[in-house]
Motif scaffolding. Structure first.
Motif, short mmCIF file in Angstrom:
data_model
loop_
_atom_site.label_atom_id
_atom_site.label_comp_id
_atom_site.label_asym_id
_atom_site.label_seq_id
_atom_site.Cartn_x
_atom_site.Cartn_y
_atom_site.Cartn_z
N MET A 1 80.71 38.73 32.49
CA MET A 1 80.01 37.79 31.89
C MET A 1 81.05 36.96 31.31
O MET A 1 81.93 37.21 30.65
CB MET A 1 79.12 38.34 30.40
CG MET A 1 78.45 37.36 29.68
SD MET A 1 77.67 38.01 28.38
CE MET A 1 76.25 38.84 29.21
N SER A 2 80.96 35.53 31.41
CA SER A 2 82.10 34.48 31.11
C SER A 2 82.04 34.36 29.44
O SER A 2 81.09 35.01 28.87
CB SER A 2 81.86 33.34 31.55
OG SER A 2 80.80 32.58 31.05
N ASN A 3 83.00 33.87 29.04
CA ASN A 3 83.21 34.06 27.39
C ASN A 3 82.35 32.95 26.85
O ASN A 3 81.55 33.29 25.74
CB ASN A 3 84.69 33.32 27.22
CG ASN A 3 85.00 33.30 25.74
OD1 ASN A 3 84.75 34.37 25.16
ND2 ASN A 3 85.19 32.26 25.29
N ASP A 4 81.95 31.92 27.64
CA ASP A 4 80.82 31.09 27.06
C ASP A 4 79.41 31.46 26.99
O ASP A 4 78.81 31.39 26.35
CB ASP A 4 80.62 29.75 28.32
CG ASP A 4 81.82 28.75 27.90
OD1 ASP A 4 82.55 28.85 26.92
OD2 ASP A 4 81.98 27.52 28.69
N ASN A 5 78.98 32.44 28.20
CA ASN A 5 77.83 33.02 28.02
C ASN A 5 77.93 34.12 27.01
O ASN A 5 76.78 34.57 26.50
CB ASN A 5 77.79 33.99 29.52
CG ASN A 5 77.51 32.98 30.53
OD1 ASN A 5 76.91 31.99 30.38
ND2 ASN A 5 77.53 33.52 31.84
N LYS A 6 78.81 34.80 26.53
CA LYS A 6 79.16 35.83 25.47
C LYS A 6 78.54 34.99 24.14
O LYS A 6 78.05 35.50 23.30
CB LYS A 6 80.30 36.41 25.21
CG LYS A 6 80.65 37.50 26.58
CD LYS A 6 81.99 38.25 26.24
CE LYS A 6 82.14 39.06 27.26
NZ LYS A 6 83.49 40.01 27.37
N ILE A 7 79.15 33.79 24.10
CA ILE A 7 79.23 32.99 22.91
C ILE A 7 77.90 32.40 22.71
O ILE A 7 77.27 32.70 21.39
CB ILE A 7 80.15 31.91 22.80
CG1 ILE A 7 81.64 32.05 23.04
CG2 ILE A 7 79.81 30.86 21.78
CD1 ILE A 7 82.47 30.89 22.97
N ILE A 8 76.97 32.27 23.53
CA ILE A 8 75.88 31.59 23.52
C ILE A 8 74.48 32.69 23.66
O ILE A 8 73.71 32.48 23.20
CB ILE A 8 75.15 30.39 24.47
CG1 ILE A 8 75.33 31.17 25.98
CG2 ILE A 8 76.49 29.25 24.40
CD1 ILE A 8 74.94 29.98 26.93
N LYS A 9 75.01 33.98 24.15
CA LYS A 9 74.04 34.99 24.10
C LYS A 9 72.90 35.23 22.95
O LYS A 9 71.81 35.14 23.22
CB LYS A 9 74.66 36.45 24.44
CG LYS A 9 73.71 37.26 24.94
CD LYS A 9 74.22 38.55 25.39
CE LYS A 9 73.51 39.84 25.57
NZ LYS A 9 73.88 40.80 25.93
N PRO A 10 73.48 35.30 21.71
CA PRO A 10 72.58 35.40 20.70
C PRO A 10 71.84 34.26 20.50
O PRO A 10 70.73 34.44 20.08
CB PRO A 10 73.42 35.72 19.28
CG PRO A 10 74.98 34.96 19.96
CD PRO A 10 74.86 35.36 21.34
N TYR A 11 72.12 33.20 20.73
CA TYR A 11 71.18 31.89 20.58
C TYR A 11 70.00 31.73 21.75
O TYR A 11 69.14 31.61 21.47
CB TYR A 11 72.37 30.48 20.60
CG TYR A 11 73.25 30.49 19.67
CD1 TYR A 11 72.88 29.74 18.36
CD2 TYR A 11 74.43 31.15 19.68
CE1 TYR A 11 73.73 29.80 17.24
CE2 TYR A 11 75.25 31.07 18.66
CZ TYR A 11 74.89 30.54 17.63
OH TYR A 11 75.98 30.43 16.42
N VAL A 12 70.45 32.21 22.98
CA VAL A 12 69.68 32.13 24.18
C VAL A 12 68.50 33.36 23.67
O VAL A 12 67.46 33.02 23.95
CB VAL A 12 70.38 32.47 25.39
CG1 VAL A 12 69.22 32.57 26.46
CG2 VAL A 12 71.29 31.30 25.72
N LYS A 13 69.01 34.29 23.16
CA LYS A 13 68.05 35.40 22.90
C LYS A 13 66.98 34.80 21.87
O LYS A 13 65.77 35.62 22.12
CB LYS A 13 68.72 36.63 22.18
CG LYS A 13 69.37 37.57 22.99
CD LYS A 13 69.88 38.97 22.30
CE LYS A 13 70.59 39.96 23.14
NZ LYS A 13 71.22 40.82 22.07
#
Length: 571
Positions: A1-13
């Motif tokens: 998982m890219s760093n950007d995907n990790k950052i936005i994961k809780p928001y997308v959830k």
């Protein structure tokens, strides 16, 4: 998982939290619509070949029955979409907004002294539509196009593998072109978002400082600045729209070339008896639309998704800053606050406070005086845990402030500042801060803060107006005092609370603070009135970030030191 995907994961959830059922039914509708669209193409082939006299078809009655079933299925799936898709989108966006706002509330108490609020206003207003389109609406559009593309491709391969390969070969160029434009579109979208922030900030400043603008007669200059920001925003939007039109042009031209080319080649196959019927030719062009439409639409949808992702990364990154690290320690203040060898500067190498040592005993009253820039307000900010980059220690009883949980700390202490923020709601809500308290507790806080006359005149349900426009300066300060009393704060920090008030009102407010029994009051004041200063248990005198004198009013006057000079000059 890219760093950007990790950052936005809780928001997308947040889009899918307790929202999976709505998403599932909306997804079923998309899959069903794609299947029905492919099925209708097959029906078109059957009807065409039946009219052309081919023997490899269903009967007309069978085709009518199948068609009726397809239309009924189409109606059912759209009824499903009518119910569940709006629920998924509205609930997902609402939860996302709530999560962003909750994350903002977790920021350090001093966050907005160094950050611009306009970026968060933009994130919860202008950027929401882009995120909804890119991460919710386009999710279904992307799935629909992918399923339609794969279904149409499978049926094309069934009819004629050779013709299908030719179609794929022709479609490669527009796919590559669309991918290139997709990246440029995402950059253009971010530029619009950034400029929207500047525009929002300018508008906010203009309205907030309206009285200053009018009194200094700078309406023309402010209008010029506003027009400049409008022009820059329009230029960014113009570039984005041009990029979008250019991308649509390339996609549309490519689709037309591919469609005409395939139709001509299919006609050649029919004329030369190469296993392609008239019905297959017609349906091949229809299926080709389902192959080309994703080629045209998907890049735009993916570009919008990429742009939405950039905005998610942007807000997620901002919300990671200025967060106070929470500790588990809880304190019940029994003795007081002890400051030892405290030094601090907002910037590295530029120290403002130097080796501060002092004790604030529980229940006593303290004044902090000094000229402007001596570090008075900075000291209070550190007592509110606004910054932790200091050296030395600030102990509440025997616990360092850095180790105290925020909820516990702000239950112990509260602050009254020069600019009291009043919400555009009732006096009662402004006192209780939207929390539940007994009528007796509220009445007691009103009595002790000196608000009784105001409440008797206007009532607790009086709407205070935007930022308290319906209240006087003194009334706002008393509301702030009442808030602290209602919370039963043990420590009350007061930062130049009376600076903007007339002399009589300032005296009344200061006297109300000094008369609060059982409350440790630490008051930063510019007002050096003898009658008030004599009521403090200790006066701390700051000069250039250091405590140069401390004592009662009488002892400091007797010493004839720095405080004596300040007091004499002020009279």
């Amino acid at each position: 998982m890219s760093n950007d995907n990790k950052i936005i994961k809780p928001y997308v959830k947040q889009f899918y939290k307790n929202n999976k059922l709505n998403f599932t039914f909306a997804l079923i509708e998309v899959i069903a619509v794609a299947a029905i669209m492919i099925g209708i193409s097959w029906i078109l082939q059957q009807v065409t070949d039946l009219v052309a006299g081919s023997n490899n078809t269903f009967t007309l009655l069978q085709i009518v029955i199948i068609s009726g079933g397809a239309l009924l299925a189409f109606l059912i799936v759209y009824l499903i979409a009518y119910k569940f898709k709006p629920l998924f989108i509205t609930k997902g966006i609402s939860q996302y907004k709530e999560y962003v706002f909750e994350s903002i509330t977790k920021k350090n108490i001093s966050a907005f002294t160094g950050e611009e609020s306009s970026k968060y206003i933009s994130a919860l207003t202008n950027d929401i539509q882009i995120i909804q389109t890119g991460y919710l609406d386009d999710t279904f559009m992307i799935i629909l196009n992918i399923i339609t593309f794969l279904g149409a491709l499978a049926l094309m391969l069934y009819y004629s593998p050779l013709l299908t390969l030719i179609a794929i070969g022709l479609a490669v160029v527009p796919v590559i072109a669309s991918m290139i434009f997709g990246g440029k579109m995402a950059k253009a979208e971010k530029l619009v978002s950034d400029q929207n922030e500047v525009y929002t900030a300018t508008l906010k400043d203009t309205l907030s400082g309206f009285s200053v603008i009018k009194s200094f007669k700078v309406e023309a200059q402010m209008l010029k600045n506003f027009k400049e920001n409008v022009r820059r925003l329009a230029n960014c939007q113009n570039k984005k729209l041009r990029m979008k039109i250019l991308m649509e042009l390339v996609s549309s031209l490519s689709a037309i070339v591919v469609q005409i080319g395939i139709f001509i080649i299919a006609a050649y196959f029919v004329l030369n008896n190469m296993g392609v019927t008239a019905g297959v030719t017609i349906v091949f062009v229809q299926l080709l639309n389902y192959v080309l439409s994703p080629i045209k639409v998907l890049p735009q949808s993916l570009a919008e998704r990429k742009a939405a992702k950039k905005l998610l990364v942007k807000i997620a990154t901002e919300l990671e800053q200025n967060i106070r690290e929470e500790k588990e320690s809880n304190v019940s203040l029994n003795k007081g606050i002890v400051i030892q060898n405290l030094s601090f500067g907002y910037e590295q190498g530029k120290e403002i406070l130097h080796s501060i040592n002092c004790n604030f005993e529980l229940g006593k009253k303290y004044a902090i005086v000094g000229t402007s820039g001596s570090g008075k307000s900075t000291l209070l900010n550190l007592l509110m845990a606004s910054y932790n980059s200091y050296s030395g220690s600030i102990n509440y009883d025997n616990t360092e402030i850095k180790d105290i949980n925020s909820d516990n700390l702000y239950a112990i202490e509260s602050i009254i500042q020069q600019n009291v923020f009043i919400f555009n709601t009732t006096i009662k809500d402004n006192i209780t801060m939207f929390q539940s308290f007994s009528d007796e507790a509220i009445a007691n806080a009103i009595e002790m803060s000196g608000l009784k006359t105001l409440v008797e005149e206007k009532g607790l349900d009086y709407i205070c107006g935007e930022n308290g426009s319906g209240l006087s300066g003194g009334e706002k300060q008393r509301v702030s005092i009442a808030r602290s009393l209602l919370r039963k704060s043990q420590v009350l920090l007061v930062d130049e609370a009376t600076a903007a008030l007339d002399k009589e009102t300032a005296y009344q407010v200061s006297n109300s603070i000094l008369n609060l029994d059982g409350v440790t009051s630490i008051v930063v004041t510019h007002s050096l009135e003898e009658a008030l200063l004599k009521q403090y248990d200790e006066i701390l005198t700051l000069k250039n970030g250091s405590i140069v004198e401390a004592g009662t009013f009488d002892s400091l006057i007797k010493n004839k030191g720095y405080f004596y000079s300040l007091f004499t000059v002020s009279q």
